[in-house]
Design a protein around this motif. Structure first.
Motif, PDB file in Angstrom:
ATOM      1  N   ALA A 196       0.854  -1.186  -0.039  1.00 41.38           N
ATOM      2  CA  ALA A 196       0.049  -0.152  -0.087  1.00 41.38           C
ATOM      3  C   ALA A 196       0.872   1.461   0.142  1.00 41.38           C
ATOM      4  CB  ALA A 196      -0.855   0.091   1.040  1.00 41.38           C
ATOM      5  N   LEU A 197       2.072   1.369   0.665  1.00 41.18           N
ATOM      6  CA  LEU A 197       2.819   2.365   0.702  1.00 41.18           C
ATOM      7  C   LEU A 197       3.483   2.503  -0.483  1.00 41.18           C
ATOM      8  CD1 LEU A 197       4.462   4.566   2.302  1.00 41.18           C
ATOM      9  CD2 LEU A 197       6.068   2.829   2.974  1.00 41.18           C
ATOM     10  N   LYS A 198       3.825   1.501  -1.211  1.00 41.39           N
ATOM     11  CA  LYS A 198       4.409   1.490  -2.697  1.00 41.39           C
ATOM     12  C   LYS A 198       3.270   2.269  -3.551  1.00 41.39           C
ATOM     13  CE  LYS A 198       6.909  -1.194  -5.972  1.00 41.39           C
ATOM     14  NZ  LYS A 198       7.425  -2.621  -6.376  1.00 41.39           N
ATOM     15  N   LYS A 199       2.014   1.791  -3.505  1.00 42.08           N
ATOM     16  CA  LYS A 199       1.109   2.447  -4.361  1.00 42.08           C
ATOM     17  C   LYS A 199       1.058   3.833  -3.993  1.00 42.08           C
ATOM     18  CE  LYS A 199      -1.631  -1.768  -4.962  1.00 42.08           C
ATOM     19  NZ  LYS A 199      -2.821  -2.549  -4.577  1.00 42.08           N
ATOM     20  N   ARG A 200       0.787   4.060  -2.713  1.00 43.25           N
ATOM     21  CA  ARG A 200       0.618   5.646  -2.544  1.00 43.25           C
ATOM     22  C   ARG A 200       1.925   6.500  -2.771  1.00 43.25           C
ATOM     23  NH1 ARG A 200      -2.330   7.865   1.716  1.00 43.25           N
ATOM     24  NH2 ARG A 200      -2.822   5.752   2.435  1.00 43.25           N
ATOM     25  N   THR A 201       3.098   6.016  -2.694  1.00 42.94           N
ATOM     26  CA  THR A 201       4.181   6.701  -3.113  1.00 42.94           C
ATOM     27  C   THR A 201       4.185   6.907  -4.881  1.00 42.94           C
ATOM     28  OG1 THR A 201       5.471   5.682  -1.264  1.00 42.94           O
ATOM     29  CG2 THR A 201       6.841   6.721  -3.146  1.00 42.94           C
ATOM     30  N   PHE A 202       3.709   5.694  -5.471  1.00 40.25           N
ATOM     31  CA  PHE A 202       3.768   5.852  -6.925  1.00 40.25           C
ATOM     32  C   PHE A 202       2.696   7.052  -7.394  1.00 40.25           C
ATOM     33  CE2 PHE A 202       1.843   4.555 -10.997  1.00 40.25           C
ATOM     34  CZ  PHE A 202       2.937   4.593 -11.913  1.00 40.25           C
ATOM     35  N   ARG A 203       1.490   6.819  -6.591  1.00 42.81           N
ATOM     36  CA  ARG A 203       0.451   7.872  -6.929  1.00 42.81           C
ATOM     37  C   ARG A 203       0.812   9.247  -6.655  1.00 42.81           C
ATOM     38  NH1 ARG A 203      -3.358   4.359  -4.194  1.00 42.81           N
ATOM     39  NH2 ARG A 203      -2.875   5.335  -2.375  1.00 42.81           N
ATOM     40  N   ARG A 204       1.535   9.558  -5.496  1.00 41.79           N
ATOM     41  CA  ARG A 204       2.104  11.049  -5.255  1.00 41.79           C
ATOM     42  C   ARG A 204       3.021  11.396  -6.337  1.00 41.79           C
ATOM     43  NH1 ARG A 204       3.039  10.454   1.176  1.00 41.79           N
ATOM     44  NH2 ARG A 204       1.154  10.760   1.822  1.00 41.79           N
TER      45      ARG A 204
END
Length: 75
Positions: free
Chosen positions: A56-64
């Motif tokens: 989830a952190l990886k997805k969040r970082t990618f979206r940002r």
């Protein structure tokens, strides 16, 4: 409580929601503590919960990063 953790499907939904929330915490210490607590609540292994938090952190970082790139292109 919002989830009935005796039902497998609800346990999965709880884990997804918890991972998304925990991934928003700034420090790895916070993520470690709360991932472990969420795993205990759901009857899951801490390792599995931490994997979901990391994803989830990886997805969040990618979206940002993508959002920032779009903003940079607009300038």
């Amino acid at each position: 409580m919002r989830y009935d953790l005796s039902v497998d499907e609800q346990k999965v939904e709880f884990a997804k929601a918890a991972a998304e929330l925990i991934s928003s915490y700034r420090t790895s210490v916070e993520r470690e503590i709360y991932a472990t607590r969420a795993a205990e609540m759901a009857g899951l292994s801490p390792e599995v919960m931490k994997l979901d938090v990391a994803a989830a952190l990886k997805k969040r970082t990618f979206r940002r990063k993508k959002e920032q790139e779009r903003r940079d292109l607009e300038i």
